[in-house]
Design an enzyme around this catalytic site. Sequence first.
Site, PDB file in Angstrom:
ATOM      1  N   ASN A   9       0.708  -1.206  -0.040  1.00 27.86           N
ATOM      2  CA  ASN A   9       0.099   0.019   0.052  1.00 27.86           C
ATOM      3  C   ASN A   9       0.979   1.480   0.037  1.00 27.86           C
ATOM      4  OD1 ASN A   9      -1.885   1.968   0.723  1.00 27.86           O
ATOM      5  ND2 ASN A   9      -2.455   1.434   2.690  1.00 27.86           N
ATOM      6  N   LYS A  11      -0.087   4.111  -0.128  1.00 29.13           N
ATOM      7  CA  LYS A  11      -0.615   5.383   0.567  1.00 29.13           C
ATOM      8  C   LYS A  11      -0.478   6.771  -0.428  1.00 29.13           C
ATOM      9  CE  LYS A  11       0.283   3.112   5.028  1.00 29.13           C
ATOM     10  NZ  LYS A  11       0.184   3.318   6.174  1.00 29.13           N
ATOM     11  N   HIS A  96      -9.329   0.890   4.985  1.00 31.69           N
ATOM     12  CA  HIS A  96      -7.949   0.823   5.976  1.00 31.69           C
ATOM     13  C   HIS A  96      -8.258   1.765   7.027  1.00 31.69           C
ATOM     14  CE1 HIS A  96      -3.985   2.396   6.682  1.00 31.69           C
ATOM     15  NE2 HIS A  96      -3.291   1.124   5.884  1.00 31.69           N
ATOM     16  N   GLU A  98      -6.742   4.208   8.236  1.00 38.25           N
ATOM     17  CA  GLU A  98      -6.419   5.701   7.922  1.00 38.25           C
ATOM     18  C   GLU A  98      -7.703   6.464   7.532  1.00 38.25           C
ATOM     19  OE1 GLU A  98      -2.844   5.498   5.918  1.00 38.25           O
ATOM     20  OE2 GLU A  98      -1.817   4.687   7.466  1.00 38.25           O
ATOM     21  N   GLU A 168      -5.192  -5.597  10.647  1.00 32.49           N
ATOM     22  CA  GLU A 168      -4.446  -4.449  10.766  1.00 32.49           C
ATOM     23  C   GLU A 168      -4.465  -3.891  12.088  1.00 32.49           C
ATOM     24  OE1 GLU A 168      -2.445  -3.390   6.737  1.00 32.49           O
ATOM     25  OE2 GLU A 168      -4.160  -1.956   7.215  1.00 32.49           O
TER      26      GLU A 168
HETATM   27  C1  PEP Z   1      -0.517  -0.355   6.095  1.00 34.47           C
HETATM   28  O1  PEP Z   1      -0.737   0.833   5.626  1.00 34.47           O
HETATM   29  O2  PEP Z   1      -1.721  -0.949   5.872  1.00 34.47           O
HETATM   30  C2  PEP Z   1       0.369  -0.712   7.025  1.00 34.47           C
HETATM   31  C3  PEP Z   1       0.287  -1.603   7.499  1.00 34.47           C
HETATM   32  O3  PEP Z   1       1.478   0.002   7.086  1.00 34.47           O
HETATM   33  P1  PEP Z   1       3.012  -0.325   7.730  1.00 34.47           P
HETATM   34  O4  PEP Z   1       3.512  -1.684   6.936  1.00 34.47           O
HETATM   35  O5  PEP Z   1       3.985   1.053   7.231  1.00 34.47           O
HETATM   36  O6  PEP Z   1       2.928  -0.665   9.216  1.00 34.47           O
END
Ligand code: PEP
Length: 252
Positions: A9, A11, A96, A98, A168
């Site tokens: 991802n 982002k 997600h 965020e 997550e």
């Molecule tokens: C994510 O953005 O879903 C994520 C898990 O980020 P990171 O691997 O940077 O923790």
Amino acid sequence: MRKPIIAGNWKMFKLVGDSVAMITALKPLVANASQVEIVIAPPYPSIKTVADRAEGSNIQFAAQDISTEIKHGAHTGEVCGDMLKDVGCTHVIIGHSERRSMYGDTSQVVNRKMRAALNFGLAPIVCVGETLEERDAGREQDVVGNQLDESLSGLTREEMLRSIVAYEPVWAIGTGRTATPAQAQEMHRFIRQWLSARFDNQIADATRILYGGSVKPDNVSDLMSEPDIDGALVGGASLEAESFAKLVNYNR
Ligand code: PEP
């Protein structure tokens, strides 16, 4: 039986030129990875260009979000599923943390986005996970169970078979603090049990459940050795070709 997925991802990182450079570097590094599915979620403006560059390779593309709307119309700022397919997406990340915490994506909204993705034949990667406060209060299973109840509400068996779940924990995303393999496994097992109760054992056995939260080349193998962890959704370590290739080529 469940083919692992390593998903990156990006982002809101990378201009189109940076995206092309990354894909160009990545392609040869993962060309022999046939035991995993590789999915990358670039920002919208890069998707078409990188998908064209990756044509014929083993890299698939995801969007990072999708509109709840399924008909073209007056929805300023929204991008709907057929537009995502049109530029080369096969998958889409939905819910997600965020988006849940910063952009108002409640589980009801996530559910509408799931239906929109499935309507267009995109494979949704639906994200769930508890905050640190919720974990400290011992509520992680309640929270994730509720997110699953609401986010997957009304899905048929056939739709679930086309969907992917990503666990997550919010406290592990972008913090460098990974869940231990045992902590992740416990939650993945819980999610699989939820799938079995809500659907049946066949769905529970078939559904890929990815772990996300500070997955790096040095912890991916331990996480992937857990029986209910079927892949990784990766933020930071997906931004460089070398580190993402190490994740794809993790030691089995
Ligand atoms: C994510 O953005 O879903 C994520 C898990 O980020 P990171 O691997 O940077 O923790």
